[in-house]
Scaffold this motif. Structure first.
Motif, PDB file in Angstrom:
ATOM      1  N   ALA A  42      -3.551  90.576  10.772  1.00  0.00           N
ATOM      2  CA  ALA A  42      -3.679  88.872  10.587  1.00  0.00           C
ATOM      3  C   ALA A  42      -3.321  87.929   9.052  1.00  0.00           C
ATOM      4  CB  ALA A  42      -5.510  88.995   9.825  1.00  0.00           C
ATOM      5  N   ASN A  43      -3.551  86.401   9.608  1.00  0.00           N
ATOM      6  CA  ASN A  43      -2.555  85.582   8.435  1.00  0.00           C
ATOM      7  C   ASN A  43      -3.930  84.597   8.215  1.00  0.00           C
ATOM      8  OD1 ASN A  43      -2.841  83.639  10.731  1.00  0.00           O
ATOM      9  ND2 ASN A  43      -0.638  83.097  10.577  1.00  0.00           N
ATOM     10  N   ALA A  44      -5.323  85.499   8.482  1.00  0.00           N
ATOM     11  CA  ALA A  44      -5.819  83.695   7.650  1.00  0.00           C
ATOM     12  C   ALA A  44      -8.099  84.794   8.437  1.00  0.00           C
ATOM     13  CB  ALA A  44      -6.018  82.986   8.954  1.00  0.00           C
ATOM     14  N   LEU A  45      -8.835  84.150   7.444  1.00  0.00           N
ATOM     15  CA  LEU A  45      -9.697  84.765   7.851  1.00  0.00           C
ATOM     16  C   LEU A  45     -10.915  83.960   8.442  1.00  0.00           C
ATOM     17  CD1 LEU A  45     -10.125  86.855   4.022  1.00  0.00           C
ATOM     18  CD2 LEU A  45      -9.315  87.513   6.376  1.00  0.00           C
ATOM     19  N   ILE A  46     -11.722  83.574   8.942  1.00  0.00           N
ATOM     20  CA  ILE A  46     -11.984  82.631   9.362  1.00  0.00           C
ATOM     21  C   ILE A  46     -13.693  83.624   8.528  1.00  0.00           C
ATOM     22  CG2 ILE A  46     -13.693  81.943  11.211  1.00  0.00           C
ATOM     23  CD1 ILE A  46     -11.500  82.670  13.500  1.00  0.00           C
ATOM     24  N   VAL A  47     -14.339  82.077   8.324  1.00  0.00           N
ATOM     25  CA  VAL A  47     -15.694  81.912   7.769  1.00  0.00           C
ATOM     26  C   VAL A  47     -17.033  81.703   7.995  1.00  0.00           C
ATOM     27  CG1 VAL A  47     -16.545  81.474   4.832  1.00  0.00           C
ATOM     28  CG2 VAL A  47     -14.341  81.971   5.089  1.00  0.00           C
ATOM     29  N   ARG A  48     -17.806  82.929   8.531  1.00  0.00           N
ATOM     30  CA  ARG A  48     -18.584  82.803   9.017  1.00  0.00           C
ATOM     31  C   ARG A  48     -20.171  82.338   8.164  1.00  0.00           C
ATOM     32  NH1 ARG A  48     -19.776  84.165  14.517  1.00  0.00           N
ATOM     33  NH2 ARG A  48     -20.770  82.687  14.145  1.00  0.00           N
ATOM     34  N   PRO A  49     -20.878  81.403   7.904  1.00  0.00           N
ATOM     35  CA  PRO A  49     -22.143  81.536   7.056  1.00  0.00           C
ATOM     36  C   PRO A  49     -23.050  82.056   7.765  1.00  0.00           C
ATOM     37  CG  PRO A  49     -21.289  79.437   8.040  1.00  0.00           C
ATOM     38  CD  PRO A  49     -20.313  80.043   8.640  1.00  0.00           C
ATOM     39  N   PRO A  50     -23.938  82.664   7.069  1.00  0.00           N
ATOM     40  CA  PRO A  50     -24.970  83.360   7.081  1.00  0.00           C
ATOM     41  C   PRO A  50     -26.116  82.869   7.913  1.00  0.00           C
ATOM     42  CG  PRO A  50     -24.875  83.502   4.782  1.00  0.00           C
ATOM     43  CD  PRO A  50     -24.081  82.376   4.802  1.00  0.00           C
ATOM     44  N   HIS A  51     -26.288  83.499   9.810  1.00  0.00           N
ATOM     45  CA  HIS A  51     -27.146  82.722  10.756  1.00  0.00           C
ATOM     46  C   HIS A  51     -26.644  82.096  10.755  1.00  0.00           C
ATOM     47  CE1 HIS A  51     -30.175  85.431   8.377  1.00  0.00           C
ATOM     48  NE2 HIS A  51     -29.906  85.286   7.377  1.00  0.00           N
ATOM     49  N   ASP A  52     -25.279  81.767  10.843  1.00  0.00           N
ATOM     50  CA  ASP A  52     -24.233  80.403  11.812  1.00  0.00           C
ATOM     51  C   ASP A  52     -24.701  80.808  13.000  1.00  0.00           C
ATOM     52  OD1 ASP A  52     -22.527  78.877  12.289  1.00  0.00           O
ATOM     53  OD2 ASP A  52     -21.014  80.133  12.273  1.00  0.00           O
ATOM     54  N   PRO A  53     -25.214  80.341  13.876  1.00  0.00           N
ATOM     55  CA  PRO A  53     -25.488  80.177  15.251  1.00  0.00           C
ATOM     56  C   PRO A  53     -23.973  80.281  16.649  1.00  0.00           C
ATOM     57  CG  PRO A  53     -25.035  77.799  14.319  1.00  0.00           C
ATOM     58  CD  PRO A  53     -25.385  78.826  13.612  1.00  0.00           C
TER      59      PRO A  53
ATOM     60  N   LEU B 173     -17.473  83.032  19.457  1.00  0.00           N
ATOM     61  CA  LEU B 173     -17.901  83.495  18.803  1.00  0.00           C
ATOM     62  C   LEU B 173     -20.013  83.965  18.488  1.00  0.00           C
ATOM     63  CD1 LEU B 173     -16.077  82.782  15.362  1.00  0.00           C
ATOM     64  CD2 LEU B 173     -15.727  84.861  16.917  1.00  0.00           C
ATOM     65  N   PRO B 174     -19.581  84.650  18.626  1.00  0.00           N
ATOM     66  CA  PRO B 174     -21.670  85.008  18.666  1.00  0.00           C
ATOM     67  C   PRO B 174     -22.293  84.824  17.753  1.00  0.00           C
ATOM     68  CG  PRO B 174     -20.225  87.815  18.519  1.00  0.00           C
ATOM     69  CD  PRO B 174     -19.359  86.177  18.344  1.00  0.00           C
ATOM     70  N   ALA B 175     -23.294  85.058  17.564  1.00  0.00           N
ATOM     71  CA  ALA B 175     -23.841  83.717  16.323  1.00  0.00           C
ATOM     72  C   ALA B 175     -23.634  85.693  15.201  1.00  0.00           C
ATOM     73  CB  ALA B 175     -25.274  84.224  16.733  1.00  0.00           C
ATOM     74  N   ASN B 176     -23.960  84.714  14.217  1.00  0.00           N
ATOM     75  CA  ASN B 176     -23.630  86.341  12.439  1.00  0.00           C
ATOM     76  C   ASN B 176     -25.053  86.565  12.736  1.00  0.00           C
ATOM     77  OD1 ASN B 176     -22.224  87.650  10.878  1.00  0.00           O
ATOM     78  ND2 ASN B 176     -22.365  85.137   8.888  1.00  0.00           N
ATOM     79  N   GLY B 177     -24.895  87.386  11.498  1.00  0.00           N
ATOM     80  CA  GLY B 177     -26.325  87.685  10.813  1.00  0.00           C
ATOM     81  C   GLY B 177     -26.365  87.590   9.405  1.00  0.00           C
ATOM     82  N   PRO B 178     -27.766  88.054   8.575  1.00  0.00           N
ATOM     83  CA  PRO B 178     -27.395  87.295   7.729  1.00  0.00           C
ATOM     84  C   PRO B 178     -26.486  87.373   6.396  1.00  0.00           C
ATOM     85  CG  PRO B 178     -28.146  89.628   7.517  1.00  0.00           C
ATOM     86  CD  PRO B 178     -27.286  89.687   9.371  1.00  0.00           C
TER      87      PRO B 178
ATOM     88  N   GLN C 288     -20.447  80.058  18.310  1.00  0.00           N
ATOM     89  CA  GLN C 288     -20.139  79.371  18.289  1.00  0.00           C
ATOM     90  C   GLN C 288     -18.568  79.057  19.482  1.00  0.00           C
ATOM     91  OE1 GLN C 288     -20.137  76.403  16.201  1.00  0.00           O
ATOM     92  NE2 GLN C 288     -21.163  77.735  15.017  1.00  0.00           N
ATOM     93  N   PRO C 289     -18.933  78.130  20.383  1.00  0.00           N
ATOM     94  CA  PRO C 289     -17.807  78.084  21.801  1.00  0.00           C
ATOM     95  C   PRO C 289     -16.655  78.005  21.333  1.00  0.00           C
ATOM     96  CG  PRO C 289     -19.178  75.913  21.349  1.00  0.00           C
ATOM     97  CD  PRO C 289     -19.257  76.484  19.782  1.00  0.00           C
ATOM     98  N   ALA C 290     -15.171  78.304  21.434  1.00  0.00           N
ATOM     99  CA  ALA C 290     -14.206  78.246  21.577  1.00  0.00           C
ATOM    100  C   ALA C 290     -13.892  76.356  21.604  1.00  0.00           C
ATOM    101  CB  ALA C 290     -13.922  78.447  22.639  1.00  0.00           C
ATOM    102  N   GLY C 291     -13.087  76.417  20.910  1.00  0.00           N
ATOM    103  CA  GLY C 291     -12.466  74.767  19.986  1.00  0.00           C
ATOM    104  C   GLY C 291     -13.303  74.145  19.228  1.00  0.00           C
TER     105      GLY C 291
END
Length: 390
Positions: free
Chosen positions: A366-377, A330-335, A379-382
């Motif tokens: 979809a059967n789930a939501l991935i929760v990305r915190p603000p400004h999360d860097p 996943l790429p970095a997340n925004g604010p 993330q690699p697979a795994g």
């Protein structure tokens, strides 16, 4: 704009409190138990046989011993006498154990000839008796609150409880807004769309334990919006869909204020679902969901379901989170906190390829939501991520 956590704190003050009502046990499935229940009967109500065989005294139960069969005990019809030395009673699973006996000899460990039995060398240790009250006793307490499941109905029935006290289901008024909407089954004009949000949210509300009331669509005028809001004021909660943004035709907040709407917050630092608002329409709690279908459903999952559960007396808590491994980088997340539609398979969660908040087909898969915190860097697979199950 406030955080998701701050919004959740504000919502706690809006929880409506439902009164209680008594319903037959047959009608209690899915309801929330609102008062403790006391068992009126022990389970089992007597010492009962766990196997088919012969009830005897343990002192007589030894390989090669013989005994005279003096009667029979079966479920619903016990042997009324007392068993003495050298005697046995034919007994079946679930039947009351006769007085004077403390051991069931399995029928396969016995040779019978008329009214006499001989115990084989294969005799096991026994005793194959279910003691009175080993499951629960008279006066055992089942505490509230808790959701009444089919398994719980079985337990309550065994306790000889015919009626239970439950929280009344809150009635939730659903108001979709916008000139562009028509109800399913109608013929949309060239610039209109079908109002699918109302039906999806109604199903979600029912599953959470409340009663949805779909009200007429509020058109993009002050008078129509006020009329729709007034229709909802006898509900326990009002949920609007759309009309909560800052456009010229987003009239929920401005029109609502004319008839007593006060807002606790407006706009949340999350995606999808930024234009979320909450407050009170006079004394009625109100939640204003975004009009985008995915945004509306995700906000309902995160905020409306906990509100409904709390109104029924269950703890007010955010949706449970689990940890899973990313199936793709996943790429970095925004604010803003990001709730990404995803597919969970085993312990691996993979984000859907397109996260556009208008795509119901993606949400339905979809059967789930991935929760990305603000400004999360990035993330690699795994990598481990937090998820919420749908």
């Amino acid at each position: 704009m406030i955080s998701v956590a701050e919004a959740f704190t504000h919502l706690e003050a809006l929880i409506p409190c439902m009164e209680h009502e008594t319903v037959p046990l047959r009608a209690a499935h899915g309801r929330v138990l609102a008062a403790d229940v006391t068992a009126q009967r022990a389970q089992p109500p007597f010492d009962g046989s766990a196997m088919d065989g012969y009830a005897m005294r343990s002192a007589d139960a030894r390989p090669g011993a013989t005994a005279k069969v003096i009667g029979e005990s079966q479920a619903g019809s016990r042997f009324a006498g007392r068993v003495g030395a050298g005697e046995a009673v034919r007994i079946f699973t679930g039947a009351p154990v006769p007085e004077g006996t403390d051991r069931i000899v399995l029928q396969e460990d016995v040779d019978r000839d008329g009214d006499q039995i001989t115990l084989r060398d294969s005799l096991d240790q026994g005793p194959h008796i279910r003691r009175k009250g080993i499951d629960f006793d008279i006066g055992s307490i089942l505490t509230a609150p808790r959701v009444i499941t089919p398994r719980l109905i079985g337990l309550l029935g065994a306790m000889n409880v015919a009626h239970v006290t439950v929280a009344r289901r809150p009635v939730i008024g659903l108001i979709a807004t916008g000139d562009e909407l028509v109800m399913p089954g109608e013929t949309p004009g060239p610039d209109q769309i079908v109002s699918s949000n109302s039906l999806a949210l109604a199903a979600l509300i029912e599953a959470a334990g409340a009663v949805p009331r779909i009200l007429p669509i509020a058109r993009d005028t002050r008078d129509s919006t006020i009329a729709a809001l007034k229709l909802a004021q006898d509900c326990d909660m009002v949920v609007t869909i759309g009309g909560a943004s800052v456009g010229d035709h987003d009239l929920v907040a401005s029109s609502g204020k004319e008839i007593g709407l006060t807002l606790d917050f407006y706009k949340i630092a999350m995606r999808p679902g930024k234009p979320l608002m909450a407050g009170r329409l006079n004394n009625t709690p109100m939640l204003g969901l975004p009009g985008n279908p995915v945004s509306a459903m995700i906000c309902a999952e995160l905020f409306l379901i906990p509100l409904i559960h709390a109104s029924l007396g269950l703890p007010f808590a955010p949706r449970d989170r689990q940890t899973a491994k990313l199936g793709a980088a996943l790429p970095a997340n925004g604010p803003r906190e990001h709730y990404m539609r995803a597919r969970l398979t085993g312990t691996t969660v993979s984000p859907m390829s397109n996260q556009d908040s208008s795509l119901l087909s993606i949400l339905s898969e979809a059967n789930a939501l991935i929760v990305r915190p603000p400004h999360d860097p990035a993330q690699p697979a795994g990598a481990p991520v937090q998820i919420i199950g749908l």
